[in-house]
Write an enzyme that holds these catalytic residues in place. Sequence first.
Site, mmCIF file in Angstrom:
data_model
loop_
_atom_site.group_PDB
_atom_site.id
_atom_site.type_symbol
_atom_site.label_atom_id
_atom_site.label_comp_id
_atom_site.label_asym_id
_atom_site.label_seq_id
_atom_site.Cartn_x
_atom_site.Cartn_y
_atom_site.Cartn_z
ATOM 1 N N LYS A 15 0.829 -1.214 0.000
ATOM 2 C CA LYS A 15 0.000 0.000 0.000
ATOM 3 C C LYS A 15 0.860 1.260 0.000
ATOM 4 C CE LYS A 15 -2.200 -0.656 3.906
ATOM 5 N NZ LYS A 15 -1.554 -1.827 4.504
ATOM 6 N N ARG A 90 -8.738 1.673 10.273
ATOM 7 C CA ARG A 90 -8.209 0.328 10.423
ATOM 8 C C ARG A 90 -9.170 -0.557 11.205
ATOM 9 N NH1 ARG A 90 -2.294 1.053 9.888
ATOM 10 N NH2 ARG A 90 -1.250 -0.918 10.241
ATOM 11 N N ARG A 133 11.635 -6.060 4.601
ATOM 12 C CA ARG A 133 11.417 -4.661 4.223
ATOM 13 C C ARG A 133 12.460 -3.754 4.884
ATOM 14 N NH1 ARG A 133 5.591 -2.053 5.023
ATOM 15 N NH2 ARG A 133 5.931 -2.512 7.224
ATOM 16 N N ARG A 166 12.183 -1.249 10.256
ATOM 17 C CA ARG A 166 11.256 -0.778 11.280
ATOM 18 C C ARG A 166 11.280 -1.727 12.465
ATOM 19 N NH1 ARG A 166 5.581 0.453 8.521
ATOM 20 N NH2 ARG A 166 4.964 -0.634 10.413
ATOM 21 N N ARG A 177 0.747 -8.342 14.206
ATOM 22 C CA ARG A 177 0.065 -7.335 13.383
ATOM 23 C C ARG A 177 -0.931 -7.998 12.432
ATOM 24 N NH1 ARG A 177 5.126 -4.795 11.021
ATOM 25 N NH2 ARG A 177 3.801 -3.454 9.768
#
Length: 221
Positions: A15, A90, A133, A166, A177
């Site tokens: 996204k 969310r 990532r 992160r 998550r």
Amino acid sequence: MKKIFIFLGPPGSGKGTQTSKLADKLSIPHIDTGSLLRKNIQDNTDLGIIAKSYIDKGQLVPLSVVSSVIEDRIKKDDCKEGYILDGFPRSVEQAQELEKILERIGTYSLKNDALAVYFDIDNEVLIQRLINRRSCPKCQTIYNLLSNPPKIMDYCDICDTKLVQRADDNEKTARARFETYEKETAPLYEYFKQLGILKELQADKPISEIWENLKKVVFED
Ligand code: AMP
């Protein structure tokens, strides 16, 4: 064309990459609640201190915190012509709160002015994506060590800054998550469908192909 673009999809579904491209193309702000919250943590604000304990566990930050961050941001002048919401709402509760915020501001409504784009992709593929990532702390460019690596390992192609991972992209928090996503965020799919504002996008494709499909969805609407 619609004014509010909402991006919905599991963590790491791409996204962020696509929303940044769309924001550039449409010249409207890209509002990413995760980044806004991380900035508050970095600046050690009261709000950041509350947010950190939830983010570290992969849980949703309480509604009151997120909603004040969003309301302050979308009230700004640069949002008058529209904006992209990435990571908000969310949960169904947050979507209802967003409708209230829009009523208070007195501009757009979800039903008439919003397009929700759902990124459809398998969860296990995503957990691997998240763990790999990396991002540039200076210019915010996002990389993936597997599918979109930097030319020089660990350094940004654009500004040569050392890339970072992160804190919540480790495997334990990443899995938490996903659980939060399934429980809280996935029900938004039906909510937006009922509102008649949902469009789906296959997100297990190369970045360039998703981008082409996204443009069709945005500009044909
Ligand atoms: P993201 O950068 O979108 O993956 O978000 C990172 C973390 O920030 C999430 O796991 C949540 O803890 C928190 N967060 C981001 N957006 C929201 C939101 N809309 N509501 C509650 N928590 C959020």
